[in-house]
Design a protein around this motif. Sequence first.
Motif, PDB file in Angstrom:
ATOM      1  N   CYS A 178       0.941  -0.992  -0.190  1.00  0.00           N
ATOM      2  CA  CYS A 178      -0.050   0.108  -0.352  1.00  0.00           C
ATOM      3  C   CYS A 178       0.678   1.208  -0.309  1.00  0.00           C
ATOM      4  O   CYS A 178       1.870   1.646   0.260  1.00  0.00           O
ATOM      5  CB  CYS A 178      -0.539   0.200   1.179  1.00  0.00           C
ATOM      6  N   TYR A 179       0.911   2.123  -1.135  1.00  0.00           N
ATOM      7  CA  TYR A 179       1.021   3.459  -1.245  1.00  0.00           C
ATOM      8  C   TYR A 179       1.148   4.967  -0.830  1.00  0.00           C
ATOM      9  O   TYR A 179       1.721   5.818  -1.238  1.00  0.00           O
ATOM     10  CB  TYR A 179       1.487   3.588  -2.710  1.00  0.00           C
ATOM     11  N   GLY A 180      -0.254   4.450  -0.278  1.00  0.00           N
ATOM     12  CA  GLY A 180      -1.284   5.692  -0.356  1.00  0.00           C
ATOM     13  C   GLY A 180      -2.689   5.086  -0.781  1.00  0.00           C
ATOM     14  O   GLY A 180      -3.420   4.226  -0.624  1.00  0.00           O
ATOM     15  N   VAL A 181      -3.325   6.730  -1.257  1.00  0.00           N
ATOM     16  CA  VAL A 181      -4.722   6.633  -1.241  1.00  0.00           C
ATOM     17  C   VAL A 181      -5.021   7.687  -2.717  1.00  0.00           C
ATOM     18  O   VAL A 181      -4.251   8.460  -2.593  1.00  0.00           O
ATOM     19  CB  VAL A 181      -5.961   6.526  -0.232  1.00  0.00           C
ATOM     20  N   TYR A 182      -6.317   7.485  -3.181  1.00  0.00           N
ATOM     21  CA  TYR A 182      -7.103   8.430  -3.827  1.00  0.00           C
ATOM     22  C   TYR A 182      -7.782   8.343  -3.154  1.00  0.00           C
ATOM     23  O   TYR A 182      -8.486   7.923  -2.415  1.00  0.00           O
ATOM     24  CB  TYR A 182      -7.705   7.568  -5.146  1.00  0.00           C
ATOM     25  N   ALA A 183      -8.033  10.037  -3.152  1.00  0.00           N
ATOM     26  CA  ALA A 183      -9.939  10.420  -2.059  1.00  0.00           C
ATOM     27  C   ALA A 183      -9.774  11.678  -2.925  1.00  0.00           C
ATOM     28  O   ALA A 183      -9.038  12.551  -3.428  1.00  0.00           O
ATOM     29  CB  ALA A 183      -8.956  10.533  -0.746  1.00  0.00           C
ATOM     30  N   LEU A 184     -11.742  11.650  -2.923  1.00  0.00           N
ATOM     31  CA  LEU A 184     -12.334  12.920  -3.150  1.00  0.00           C
ATOM     32  C   LEU A 184     -12.180  14.223  -2.461  1.00  0.00           C
ATOM     33  O   LEU A 184     -13.241  13.277  -1.315  1.00  0.00           O
ATOM     34  CB  LEU A 184     -13.332  12.479  -3.703  1.00  0.00           C
ATOM     35  N   ASN A 185     -11.557  14.746  -2.647  1.00  0.00           N
ATOM     36  CA  ASN A 185     -11.717  16.460  -1.742  1.00  0.00           C
ATOM     37  C   ASN A 185     -13.260  16.905  -1.148  1.00  0.00           C
ATOM     38  O   ASN A 185     -13.648  17.564  -2.596  1.00  0.00           O
ATOM     39  CB  ASN A 185     -10.715  17.445  -1.855  1.00  0.00           C
ATOM     40  N   LEU A 186     -14.423  16.351  -0.777  1.00  0.00           N
ATOM     41  CA  LEU A 186     -15.265  16.678  -1.596  1.00  0.00           C
ATOM     42  C   LEU A 186     -15.818  18.862  -0.911  1.00  0.00           C
ATOM     43  O   LEU A 186     -16.724  19.249  -1.552  1.00  0.00           O
ATOM     44  CB  LEU A 186     -16.166  16.374   0.205  1.00  0.00           C
ATOM     45  N   HIS A 187     -14.876  19.493  -0.681  1.00  0.00           N
ATOM     46  CA  HIS A 187     -14.377  21.030  -0.567  1.00  0.00           C
ATOM     47  C   HIS A 187     -14.531  21.149  -2.028  1.00  0.00           C
ATOM     48  O   HIS A 187     -15.042  22.564  -2.637  1.00  0.00           O
ATOM     49  CB  HIS A 187     -13.537  20.942  -0.170  1.00  0.00           C
ATOM     50  N   ASN A 188     -14.213  20.747  -3.310  1.00  0.00           N
ATOM     51  CA  ASN A 188     -13.408  21.184  -4.663  1.00  0.00           C
ATOM     52  C   ASN A 188     -13.976  19.897  -5.293  1.00  0.00           C
ATOM     53  O   ASN A 188     -14.028  20.503  -6.115  1.00  0.00           O
ATOM     54  CB  ASN A 188     -11.999  21.933  -4.652  1.00  0.00           C
ATOM     55  N   GLY A 189     -14.259  18.898  -5.442  1.00  0.00           N
ATOM     56  CA  GLY A 189     -15.109  17.988  -6.103  1.00  0.00           C
ATOM     57  C   GLY A 189     -13.692  17.482  -6.162  1.00  0.00           C
ATOM     58  O   GLY A 189     -13.985  16.692  -7.492  1.00  0.00           O
ATOM     59  N   LYS A 190     -12.187  17.986  -6.200  1.00  0.00           N
ATOM     60  CA  LYS A 190     -10.871  16.853  -7.561  1.00  0.00           C
ATOM     61  C   LYS A 190     -10.559  16.124  -6.114  1.00  0.00           C
ATOM     62  O   LYS A 190     -10.835  15.552  -4.950  1.00  0.00           O
ATOM     63  CB  LYS A 190      -9.975  18.043  -6.682  1.00  0.00           C
ATOM     64  N   THR A 191     -10.133  15.345  -7.067  1.00  0.00           N
ATOM     65  CA  THR A 191      -9.443  13.727  -6.413  1.00  0.00           C
ATOM     66  C   THR A 191      -8.003  13.703  -6.097  1.00  0.00           C
ATOM     67  O   THR A 191      -7.339  14.127  -7.680  1.00  0.00           O
ATOM     68  CB  THR A 191     -10.091  12.397  -7.876  1.00  0.00           C
ATOM     69  N   GLU A 192      -7.328  13.881  -5.550  1.00  0.00           N
ATOM     70  CA  GLU A 192      -6.415  14.033  -4.651  1.00  0.00           C
ATOM     71  C   GLU A 192      -5.595  12.415  -4.454  1.00  0.00           C
ATOM     72  O   GLU A 192      -5.891  11.792  -4.039  1.00  0.00           O
ATOM     73  CB  GLU A 192      -6.354  14.466  -3.720  1.00  0.00           C
ATOM     74  N   ARG A 193      -4.725  12.815  -5.248  1.00  0.00           N
ATOM     75  CA  ARG A 193      -3.308  11.392  -4.694  1.00  0.00           C
ATOM     76  C   ARG A 193      -2.785  12.099  -3.475  1.00  0.00           C
ATOM     77  O   ARG A 193      -1.798  12.982  -2.997  1.00  0.00           O
ATOM     78  CB  ARG A 193      -2.475  11.177  -5.994  1.00  0.00           C
ATOM     79  N   ILE A 194      -2.916  11.119  -2.173  1.00  0.00           N
ATOM     80  CA  ILE A 194      -2.275  10.803  -0.924  1.00  0.00           C
ATOM     81  C   ILE A 194      -1.263  10.155  -0.467  1.00  0.00           C
ATOM     82  O   ILE A 194      -1.666   9.120  -0.436  1.00  0.00           O
ATOM     83  CB  ILE A 194      -3.412  11.101   0.215  1.00  0.00           C
ATOM     84  N   LEU A 195       0.393   9.849  -0.659  1.00  0.00           N
ATOM     85  CA  LEU A 195       1.085   9.078  -0.547  1.00  0.00           C
ATOM     86  C   LEU A 195       1.359   9.198   0.858  1.00  0.00           C
ATOM     87  O   LEU A 195       1.323  10.615   1.841  1.00  0.00           O
ATOM     88  CB  LEU A 195       2.143   9.530  -0.681  1.00  0.00           C
ATOM     89  N   SER A 196       1.726   7.968   1.057  1.00  0.00           N
ATOM     90  CA  SER A 196       1.641   7.966   2.905  1.00  0.00           C
ATOM     91  C   SER A 196       2.793   6.741   3.037  1.00  0.00           C
ATOM     92  O   SER A 196       2.445   5.693   1.964  1.00  0.00           O
ATOM     93  CB  SER A 196       0.983   7.261   3.665  1.00  0.00           C
ATOM     94  N   ARG A 197       3.629   6.435   4.354  1.00  0.00           N
ATOM     95  CA  ARG A 197       4.328   5.152   4.575  1.00  0.00           C
ATOM     96  C   ARG A 197       3.981   4.352   4.952  1.00  0.00           C
ATOM     97  O   ARG A 197       3.879   3.315   4.432  1.00  0.00           O
ATOM     98  CB  ARG A 197       5.804   5.825   4.733  1.00  0.00           C
TER      99      ARG A 197
END
Length: 531
Positions: A178-197
Motif C-alpha cells: 500500500c502506497y497511500g490512497v486516492y481521495a475525493l476532496n468534497l470541498h472542491n470536487g477534485k480527486t487527490e493522490r495522497i502518498l503515505s509510508r
Amino acid sequence: MQTDFLVIGSGIAGLSFAIKTAKNFPDKEITILTKANTDETNTKYAQGGIAVMSGHDSDTFDQHIQDTLIAGDGLCNREIVEIVVKEGPERVAELIEWGANFDKDSKGEYLQGKEGGHSQHRILHHKDITGFEIERALLTEMQQYPNIKVYNHWFVIDIITQHHLGYLVTKSTSDIECYGVYALNLHNGKTERILSRVTLMASGGVGQVYRTTTNPSIATGDGIAMVYRAKGRIENMEFIQFHPTAMYQPNTHQSFLITEAVRGDGGILRNHKGEAFMERYDSRKDLAPRDIVARAIDNEMKRSGTEFVYLDCRQMDKERFLQHFPNIYEACKRNGIDVFEQMIPVAPAAHYCCGGIKTDEHGCSSIRYLYACGECAATGLHGANRLASNSLLEALVFAHRCAEHATALFHNTSWKTEVPAWDTSGTTDPREMILITQGLKELQSTMSDYVGIVRNNIRLKRAMRRLDLLFEESQELYASTTLSPQLCELRNLITIGYLIVKSAELRQESRGLHFTTDYPEKAAILQNVVL
C-alpha cells in the motif's frame, strides 16, 4: 499530498492509533481523513459500554475469555481473545487517563453493568452514551498533538498498490504493498493522490447495506470494499450481527438503539400476547447472546405476523432507569412512549459486522504497510458472533498493537512518488441521481429480504443474481461519470453485499449469526471463510 502516517477514519480505532503514533513520532506528520465531520463515527453511537475484566473477586480473565469464546460459537481465535481480554484493562486505564469519564457509585467505585452473554458485571459505561463520551475524550486528547492533521469531508476512493503502477496484482500476489490512497476532496470536487509510508484503515462498519440499521449513514463498508478491490484478504463476512432491540419506527432507516444494558438491568422481552418468551429459547432468557435473542424475536414476529415485539421496562426502578438511560428515556418520550407506563416496541436491526479485513495479532492486513483496526477488521476476536461491548475494547487493544508494530516498521518505509495522478478523462457529470438512489434502495431491499437473520440457498441465489445486475449498472456509471460520494458509497455497498452473500453461500451450516434453514445444524469441521 504526502504524509508519514495516514489514518482513514476518526472513531476510537483511528484516533487512538493517531494519538499513540503522534507520541512516538513528534516530528512526523499523522493525517486523518474522514468523509464527514470528525466526530461522526460508529463509536459516537455506541450506547452500552466497554467490557473489561472488573477486578472483583467474582470476575477473572478466564471468565471473560470463556464468555467471548462461547458467544463466538467455535470460530474465535483463542490467542486473540486472550490478548484482547488480558491487555484490555491497561488500555482502558489509558483511556481514563485521557479524560474518559465512566459512571461511579457514591463511594467513587466504577459502576459495571451486565449484558447478554456475560457471566459477570463488567461493562464500564457513561450513562447510555458511552461511545459519545469516549469520542469526546479522544478528540480532546488529540488536540495536544500539533503533528496530527485532520481533513474532514474527504472521501477515500481506493488504496494505491502496484496495480496503479501498471503491474498485475491478483489474490495470489504475495507482496502487495500500500502506497497511500486516492481521495475525493468534497470541498472542491477534485480527486487527490495522497502518498503515505504507513496506512491504517479504521473506516467502520457496513450497516447501510440493510434497509434498517442502528448505524449512522456513513457506515457503508468503504474500507472493506477498498481492500477487497486491492486483492486483500477478507474474512467471515456472513456474520452480520442484528441488534435485537432497536426501537421500532415504521419507515425509518436509521433505528434508535435500545442498549442491551436495559435488559441487563431487568428489562423483559414480551410478545404481542404479553408473554415473556425468551425462556422458550434459552436458559439465559433475555440475557442470551445477541444471535439467539435476535432469532427468537424474528421467530415470534413471524409466528404472530407482526413487525415488532415489546421491551417491558415498567417493573424497573424509575430513579435508576433515569440515571442510567436518560437518552433512551427521552427518545421514547419523543415518540410518545412513557417507559414506566408503556412497553417499547422493538425489532432487530443490522448493527455490527463481525468479519472484515483479515488481520494478524499486530493488526497487519495481507497488504504490506496497511493496517486495519476497529469494526472494519476481522481480528479473530468475535468469531461467529460478537459478545456485547467487546468491540470498543478490541479497537483500543488493536490500535495500540498497530501503533507499536508500525513504530518498529516505519524506518524501513518510504514514499512511492511515481504513483500517477487520478485519471478523469472520458467522464461526464451524472445526469440523473435517481440511478444511484434507486440502486441503493434495491440493494438494501435485496439484502434485508434475502440475507437477513434467517437465510436459505434459494434466497441467497436470488440475492446474488440481483447483486450481479446492480454491480454491472454501477460499474457503467462509475466508468462514465465524475465521482460523487453517493456513487462511491453505492459501489462499496454492492461489494459488501456480494461479500456477505458469497460468504453465506460457502458456509453450509448454521453457526452464530449465520442461520440457514437448509443446514440448521453446526458442521463438524470449523473454518473461517476467507475471500
